[in-house]
Design an enzyme around this catalytic site. Structure first.
Site, PDB file in Angstrom:
ATOM      1  N   CYS A  50      34.794  25.573  36.916  1.00 41.43           N
ATOM      2  CA  CYS A  50      35.890  26.525  36.709  1.00 41.43           C
ATOM      3  C   CYS A  50      35.418  27.852  36.097  1.00 41.43           C
ATOM      4  O   CYS A  50      35.962  28.919  36.388  1.00 41.43           O
ATOM      5  CB  CYS A  50      36.960  25.933  35.786  1.00 41.43           C
ATOM      6  SG  CYS A  50      37.345  24.191  36.099  1.00 41.43           S
ATOM      7  N   CYS A  53      34.705  31.396  37.995  1.00 35.30           N
ATOM      8  CA  CYS A  53      35.789  32.326  38.354  1.00 35.30           C
ATOM      9  C   CYS A  53      36.676  32.702  37.165  1.00 35.30           C
ATOM     10  O   CYS A  53      37.227  33.796  37.117  1.00 35.30           O
ATOM     11  CB  CYS A  53      36.677  31.731  39.451  1.00 35.30           C
ATOM     12  SG  CYS A  53      35.850  31.681  41.058  1.00 35.30           S
ATOM     13  N   HIS A  54      36.867  31.740  36.230  1.00 36.24           N
ATOM     14  CA  HIS A  54      37.837  32.003  35.155  1.00 36.24           C
ATOM     15  C   HIS A  54      37.175  32.434  33.845  1.00 36.24           C
ATOM     16  O   HIS A  54      37.867  32.913  32.948  1.00 36.24           O
ATOM     17  CB  HIS A  54      38.682  30.746  34.902  1.00 36.24           C
ATOM     18  CG  HIS A  54      39.489  30.315  36.092  1.00 36.24           C
ATOM     19  ND1 HIS A  54      40.672  30.916  36.441  1.00 36.24           N
ATOM     20  CD2 HIS A  54      39.269  29.343  37.037  1.00 36.24           C
ATOM     21  CE1 HIS A  54      41.164  30.332  37.538  1.00 36.24           C
ATOM     22  NE2 HIS A  54      40.332  29.370  37.932  1.00 36.24           N
ATOM     23  N   MET A  91      42.621  29.604  44.908  1.00 37.05           N
ATOM     24  CA  MET A  91      42.155  28.497  44.062  1.00 37.05           C
ATOM     25  C   MET A  91      41.779  27.311  44.954  1.00 37.05           C
ATOM     26  O   MET A  91      42.546  26.917  45.829  1.00 37.05           O
ATOM     27  CB  MET A  91      43.284  28.115  43.099  1.00 37.05           C
ATOM     28  CG  MET A  91      43.116  26.811  42.361  1.00 37.05           C
ATOM     29  SD  MET A  91      41.897  26.892  41.010  1.00 37.05           S
ATOM     30  CE  MET A  91      41.917  25.157  40.478  1.00 37.05           C
ATOM     31  N   HIS A 333      30.548  41.724  42.029  1.00 39.69           N
ATOM     32  CA  HIS A 333      30.118  40.366  42.335  1.00 39.69           C
ATOM     33  C   HIS A 333      28.767  40.276  43.051  1.00 39.69           C
ATOM     34  O   HIS A 333      27.786  39.881  42.473  1.00 39.69           O
ATOM     35  CB  HIS A 333      31.208  39.637  43.113  1.00 39.69           C
ATOM     36  CG  HIS A 333      30.989  38.177  43.167  1.00 39.69           C
ATOM     37  ND1 HIS A 333      31.230  37.356  42.100  1.00 39.69           N
ATOM     38  CD2 HIS A 333      30.504  37.380  44.141  1.00 39.69           C
ATOM     39  CE1 HIS A 333      30.901  36.121  42.407  1.00 39.69           C
ATOM     40  NE2 HIS A 333      30.464  36.105  43.644  1.00 39.69           N
ATOM     41  N   HIS A 375      33.134  39.615  49.978  1.00 40.71           N
ATOM     42  CA  HIS A 375      32.003  38.807  49.513  1.00 40.71           C
ATOM     43  C   HIS A 375      30.958  38.811  50.612  1.00 40.71           C
ATOM     44  O   HIS A 375      31.027  38.006  51.539  1.00 40.71           O
ATOM     45  CB  HIS A 375      32.470  37.374  49.213  1.00 40.71           C
ATOM     46  CG  HIS A 375      31.408  36.519  48.558  1.00 40.71           C
ATOM     47  ND1 HIS A 375      30.293  36.074  49.212  1.00 40.71           N
ATOM     48  CD2 HIS A 375      31.310  36.039  47.291  1.00 40.71           C
ATOM     49  CE1 HIS A 375      29.556  35.334  48.378  1.00 40.71           C
ATOM     50  NE2 HIS A 375      30.147  35.308  47.205  1.00 40.71           N
TER      51      HIS A 375
END
Lengths: 543, 543
Positions: A50, A53-54, A91, A333, A375
């Site tokens: 997790c 991304c978070h 998600m 990114h 991406h």
């Protein structure tokens, strides 16, 4: 009323090397609780699946903010559902990876105050530095009769290994122990102003656990792993200086980058990336998402994700280190250089933009609006009949390849503007082409339907039309991702991820003829093969 | 067993503008406790009198580490004694400033876990930005008939004001409201490559509370305060760019520097200085101790105290900001340029070194070993018969002026080596001279004996002998400090600090004839006058 629990973090300590500092965790009465054992296990799962991304502090980045102020409102049941089945907002589903009980604990964990992981000093890093082969024992020529410039260095994500595959024979030469879930592997490259010795010979891996491994492709297979260190608890990218003297790796936690001696991997210099974002707010978890060597300048490009800044780091004098902090937008990114090596093209994926940095002037050049969550992965550059030189990206959020002009000198009216778009069947993570090929390949890894997730699409550089949809695998629990050409550009290698059976070597690489698009061979015996790096293409910037 | 108290920080919020975030403070059972009211008062006292040397997180810098791991071992009684009477190691006595009860609470407070103050966003800073006089109403010529280039801008520390004094008539023109305990005031200066408009006209104050005020010396006295903002909760230094366009101020907390529009004081850019020190450890409280404009380059010099780094910040493009991080040693404090404007000479006072940075090459030039805790304040440069151009510093820890060669081109064998030393009667904070004067002045502010603390010493540039000890005041509770010459170099102004009676305007400036060393005048009606800045000398780098 508040109470306080002390968590020893021992599971995490063992698993990912957190210092056994015994972090104190504050929990308000309004927050649910977990037993110590469940808390530690959930924390480890959160870190593995997790945090990318978070964020470990759960402030959100590509994923949403998961601090208690938000998660407590959603509540246990709704959170379990989201973790199990994912959302349309991007998600992932985790019902095939975690048990119901593990998902329940994760849902509870994210309603609790996030524990702050410890710092890591340069002395701690140095305590992990190991020499597997002494410098004096390095060979002076390749010790095998193989065509090492057509080797593929392949990440085996869930095995914590890198496979070396001979591109000529397609035989697996060896599996090398690396860090956990290696994200990227980089080698020395040809550089315009600096010149490394034996370009393409040395390769450096960066694990999700911050472990750095050095690989010598001239060694006999059993000796290819020559050195190791660890520069963070959580990391994503690595690069080698143009002169081959320095390796630089970027941390997610601690938020810093580390410059190492490329010979020994001894950490020499640590620079914190904690800072103030383009909106003027201090960000403690300002993570280094991507690091690249600048092909024409004695610098590194460091993408500081949460700050929305590219830091161009001049490596000529690391005791008087010069950094240019180039403002763009969040959250930076992954990126790639244009064919001239001057312009760096990087996805600010949560802003739906490609950011272009001019490495010569060390300034922001342009920002291009694209679709949902660009991406590019390794990226792709080619020539378009109308727009001239172009670059392209896939998107995590939509089935679309966006193509823009990237030649401001030869084609100023086309530069940094969308040239055209190609719709694909599903959202993907990787795009790839080769100068000798008529085609551009895009994967569809992010689409939930197996049929699409297992297929890659190929379009023609001239007609802009999809010419073939290739179903790379039909086996349940597997997905197709990431393309790499061989040295001559005559073959395309595609990974088949054994996502569900990730503990066994049931993944494979499927090799296609780059012209006929027909399958040539399946290389079996690989565990979750992910990124693949052809030595020749990478050392010569063949993107 | 642990318990948790929540402190609203309301006293601090009112007093120094901390955001009312209600910081949580963790207290272990082993730590003593205070009532909420006493905690808040002790926290405020700590901030005002202790944090400068020990840090808000109490990690130590010029002062010792005061985290509970150390203070709990000392215990309440011993701590009270140290706070009351000081130590030989350089700790001040506070029995004349705080009551017994206040000292007791401070001793308890420093045995408790340090609360972490909040961050400050650029939006918060902007909410404090005020225009007292609109830009369009700025006069185009001086609105008074006075010789403004011989004005002295004088810090009145404990009044939170700056006095403007006419150097010709020695009359106080006005007292301007500024931040709390202003540390430094800087104006625009003549610059080698950039040229500000109306050099010397605009002056900028930085308060200990992070408040920035802009003063226009061309205005009529009641309108001289033209703009204001706030860039930190705790701050120390400020500078103006060579082109006069930017003001830069450095924070102690948050650890950052802020670049503002010099016209409006609107904050434009915030750069965090949190980072990794020269030993490879992450420092959260990496404070900006000193900021200077580089006379020959389009850059600022930012001393990051705890990192042991000078950051040379190129202000030509603040959206693509280039910073060179020059490694030296801890803890950087205060400095001054050599006469050519190329070399910056700064005290790393806890390392007992003067650090020399070459602003042209943006590299470390040298480090000079000196005695205990060098502190040059505004500094002094002059010519020595044997060594050629030299610089000098006083020391906080010993009664000594150290003098070194600072002309590596004309006198390479003497450069960055001690030329000679002059013993004084007591440790001091400030040294000063003028090109037209035969003498160098040093104060003795840090000596505990009133007779010495109230005297300054003057030595001859040729004989290196003390020619006079001047008792500036004999009144109890007062001290002599900080010298500044007038425009022509014919007078020396010395501050008399009414340390004990700091709430009343019973301080004064004593003016001496620079040649005869005889008293000319006492300028009364000042509250704790501290640093003094003669417009002409400062705009022309007459140090």
């Amino acid at each position: 009323m508040m109470k306080k629990v002390k968590t020893a973090l021992s599971v995490l300590t063992m698993a990912i090397g957190f210092a056994a500092t015994g972090i104190s965790v504050s929990v308000s009465a309004a927050e649910p609780t977990l037993s110590k054992a469940d808390f530690e296990k959930a924390q480890l799962h959160y870190f593995q699946r997790c945090a990318g991304c978070h964020g470990v502090l759960r402030k959100g980045a590509t994923g949403k903010n998961l601090e208690p102020k938000n998660t407590l409102k959603k509540g246990q049941k709704r959170l379990e559902k989201i973790i199990s089945y994912g959302t349309e907002g991007g998600m992932n589903n985790f019902d095939d990876i975690f048990s119901k009980n593990e998902i329940s604990n994760l849902a509870t964990f994210i309603q609790m105050t996030p524990p702050v992981p410890p710092e890591m000093s340069i002395e701690q890093m140095r305590s992990h530095t190991k020499e597997y082969v002494a410098l004096k024992d390095y060979p002076t020529k390749p010790m095998h009769g193989l065509n090492w410039k057509n080797f593929f260095v392949v990440i085996e994500r869930d095995a914590g290994t890198a496979a070396i595959i001979d591109g000529d024979t397609k035989k697996i030469i060896t599996h090398i122990d690396t860090g956990y879930a290696v994200h990227v592997i980089k080698g020395t490259e040809h550089h315009k102003v600096d010149h490394a010795k034996d370009v393409g010979r040395f390769w450096y891996t960066i694990g999700r656990d911050g472990k750095v491994n050095k690989i010598d492709l001239w060694q006999t297979p059993e000796k290819m792993l020559v050195a190791e260190t660890k520069m963070a608890y959580d990391a994503r990218d690595i690069a080698v200086s143009g002169d081959g003297k320095y390796v630089i790796a970027g941390g997610y936690w601690p938020a810093h980058f580390v410059i190492m001696d490329a010979e020994t991997l001894n950490p020499l210099k640590v620079i914190s990336t904690r800072g103030v974002n383009t909106k003027g707010e201090f960000i403690n978890e300002a993570r280094v998402a991507a690091i690249y060597t600048t092909p024409n300048e004695p610098t590194f490009m460091v993408a500081v994700k949460e700050l929305g800044q590219m830091w161009q780091v001049d490596y000529r004098d690391i005791e008087n280190l010069t950094i240019t902090q180039i403002d763009s937008t969040e959250f930076l990114h992954d990126g790639f250089f244009d064919p001239t090596g001057r312009y760096f093209q990087i996805a600010a994926n949560a802003s739906n933009k490609m950011v272009i940095v001019d490495s010569q002037t060390r300034k922001l050049e342009a920002m291009i609006d694209v679709e949902s969550l660009p991406h590019p992965g390794p990226g792709a550059n080619w020539n378009d009949k109308e727009c001239g030189p172009v670059g392209g990206t896939t998107h995590l959020g939509t089935g679309l390849v966006s193509v823009w002009g990237n030649d401001p000198i030869g084609h100023p009216d086309k530069a940094w503007k969308l040239c055209y778009e190609v719709e694909t069947d599903g959202a993907g993570a990787f795009i790839r082409t080769h100068e000798n090929s008529q085609f551009v390949w895009a994967d569809q890894l992010k689409h939930p339907e197996p049929e699409i997730q297992q297929s890659v699409q190929v379009f023609d550089k001239d007609t802009h039309e999809i010419v073939k949809t290739i179903r790379v695998t039909t086996e349940p629990g597997k997905a197709a991702l990431h393309m790499e050409f061989n040295k001559g550009g005559t073959e395309v290698w595609v990974s088949v991820w054994n996502r569900k059976d990730a503990k066994n070597p049931t993944g494979e690489i499927v090799v296609y003829d780059a012209k006929t698009l027909k399958e040539i061979k399946r290389i079996k015996g690989l565990t979750t093969p992910t990124g693949k790096f052809n030595v020749y293409n990478r050392m010569n910037h063949k993107t």
